[in-house]
Design a protein around this motif. Structure first.
Motif, short mmCIF file in Angstrom:
data_model
loop_
_atom_site.label_atom_id
_atom_site.label_comp_id
_atom_site.label_asym_id
_atom_site.label_seq_id
_atom_site.Cartn_x
_atom_site.Cartn_y
_atom_site.Cartn_z
N VAL A 66 39.56 24.04 54.83
CA VAL A 66 38.11 24.10 54.53
C VAL A 66 37.70 24.56 53.21
CG1 VAL A 66 35.86 24.95 55.34
CG2 VAL A 66 37.69 24.44 56.92
N ALA A 67 36.92 23.64 52.36
CA ALA A 67 36.26 23.94 51.03
C ALA A 67 34.99 24.61 51.37
CB ALA A 67 36.61 22.99 49.98
N VAL A 68 34.84 25.76 50.35
CA VAL A 68 33.38 26.12 50.62
C VAL A 68 32.71 26.33 49.13
CG1 VAL A 68 31.85 28.19 51.12
CG2 VAL A 68 33.58 27.37 52.82
N GLN A 69 31.63 25.97 48.97
CA GLN A 69 30.87 26.42 47.87
C GLN A 69 29.46 27.07 48.32
OE1 GLN A 69 30.56 22.11 46.50
NE2 GLN A 69 30.96 22.74 44.69
N ILE A 78 31.08 17.04 55.58
CA ILE A 78 30.21 17.93 54.46
C ILE A 78 29.18 18.42 55.23
CG2 ILE A 78 29.26 18.12 52.52
CD1 ILE A 78 31.01 15.93 51.38
N LEU A 79 29.01 19.60 55.45
CA LEU A 79 27.91 20.37 56.13
C LEU A 79 27.26 21.20 54.76
CD1 LEU A 79 26.41 21.33 58.81
CD2 LEU A 79 27.95 23.13 58.97
N ASP A 80 25.81 20.75 54.62
CA ASP A 80 25.02 21.22 53.88
C ASP A 80 23.78 22.21 54.40
OD1 ASP A 80 26.45 20.06 51.55
OD2 ASP A 80 24.93 18.37 51.41
N VAL A 93 22.35 25.85 49.11
CA VAL A 93 22.83 27.07 48.79
C VAL A 93 24.15 27.43 49.63
CG1 VAL A 93 20.31 28.52 48.78
CG2 VAL A 93 21.59 28.11 51.05
N TRP A 94 24.74 26.40 50.38
CA TRP A 94 25.82 26.75 51.00
C TRP A 94 26.27 25.38 51.26
CZ3 TRP A 94 28.64 25.74 55.43
CH2 TRP A 94 29.80 26.51 55.55
N ARG A 95 27.71 25.07 51.09
CA ARG A 95 28.27 23.78 51.55
C ARG A 95 29.68 23.95 52.05
NH1 ARG A 95 28.39 18.43 47.77
NH2 ARG A 95 26.47 18.02 49.02
N ILE A 146 34.65 24.61 59.75
CA ILE A 146 33.85 24.80 58.60
C ILE A 146 33.04 26.24 58.71
CG2 ILE A 146 32.00 23.75 57.17
CD1 ILE A 146 32.91 21.08 57.82
N LEU A 147 32.45 26.31 59.96
CA LEU A 147 31.43 27.54 60.23
C LEU A 147 32.32 28.61 60.32
CD1 LEU A 147 28.60 25.84 62.29
CD2 LEU A 147 28.45 26.73 59.83
N ASP A 148 33.64 28.50 60.41
CA ASP A 148 34.36 29.88 60.36
C ASP A 148 34.10 30.60 59.11
OD1 ASP A 148 35.06 29.87 63.21
OD2 ASP A 148 36.91 29.03 62.60
N LYS A 149 34.01 29.66 58.15
CA LYS A 149 33.74 30.37 56.54
C LYS A 149 32.19 30.50 56.40
CE LYS A 149 38.15 29.10 55.93
NZ LYS A 149 39.02 30.33 55.69
#
Length: 199
Positions: free
Chosen positions: A22-25, A152-154, A164-166, A190-193
């Protein structure tokens, strides 16, 4: 000492192998504890392959959104009701694209390895009907194409309209009939992050 070091390295490799791709910004300085409600927004940014009708299904969307709703509810974040304005908008993009990967060729079929041995001065042949292949026999590698699905979840602030989060994740899509299942699982990973922990 050597045994301890070996055990540590094996544990490290095991944990590294289990880590989620999982990649997070995240926008710096954002206080995510201020977000309590959200609503779904729709985006139409899709890859060419994602437009294939086999990947288009309201049942898939419902399954994915249910998984995300459930994960956010565990963090005390609820979807707004009626005409109430949310704290943030939530949207996701799905991309289905052809990708390539390098894989090992399957092991070669067993082969006879004829030899003889000596016993009490007599040369005795080995039964050639015993087939096997050596583990050191490398059959090489090949490149294969496959379908890769990316989610991709925005999260977009409802007041400023700033992203604010991706979170994103890519994995092989093996069966279009199970697309909803596969992307629902990706959404949970993804939401684990996500910066707000489960309650």
């Amino acid at each position: 000492m050597k045994t301890t070091l070996t055990s540590f390295l094996l544990l490290f490799l095991l944990l590294a192998g289990c880590s989620s791709p999982v990649a997070v910004q995240q926008k710096p300085g954002v206080d995510f504890s201020q977000y309590h409600t959200y609503d779904w927004a729709k985006t139409d940014v899709k890859s060419a392959d994602s437009q294939n009708p086999i990947y288009q299904s309201s049942l898939n969307d419902e399954q994915i959104q249910d998984a995300i709703n459930g994960e956010l509810a565990k963090r005390g974040i609820r979807m707004v009701q009626g005409t109430a304005k949310p704290d943030f908008y939530l949207t996701y993009h799905l991309y289905i694209e052809e990708a390539e990967r390098t894989v090992a060729n399957p092991p070669a079929a067993g082969f006879a390895y004829p030899y003889a041995f000596s016993y009490r001065g007599r040369l005795l042949p080995i039964n050639y009907g015993y087939w096997y292949s050596t583990p050191y026999y490398n059959t090489g590698y090949r490149t294969e194409t496959y379908q890769e699905g990316t989610m991709i979840l925005d999260m977009v602030d409802a007041r400023s309209h700033n992203l604010v989060w991706r979170g994103s994740m890519a994995d092989a899509v093996n069966n279009p009939a199970r697309l909803g299942d596969e992307f629902a699982k990706s959404a949970k990973d993804i939401l684990d992050k996500f910066p707000v922990e489960k309650q």
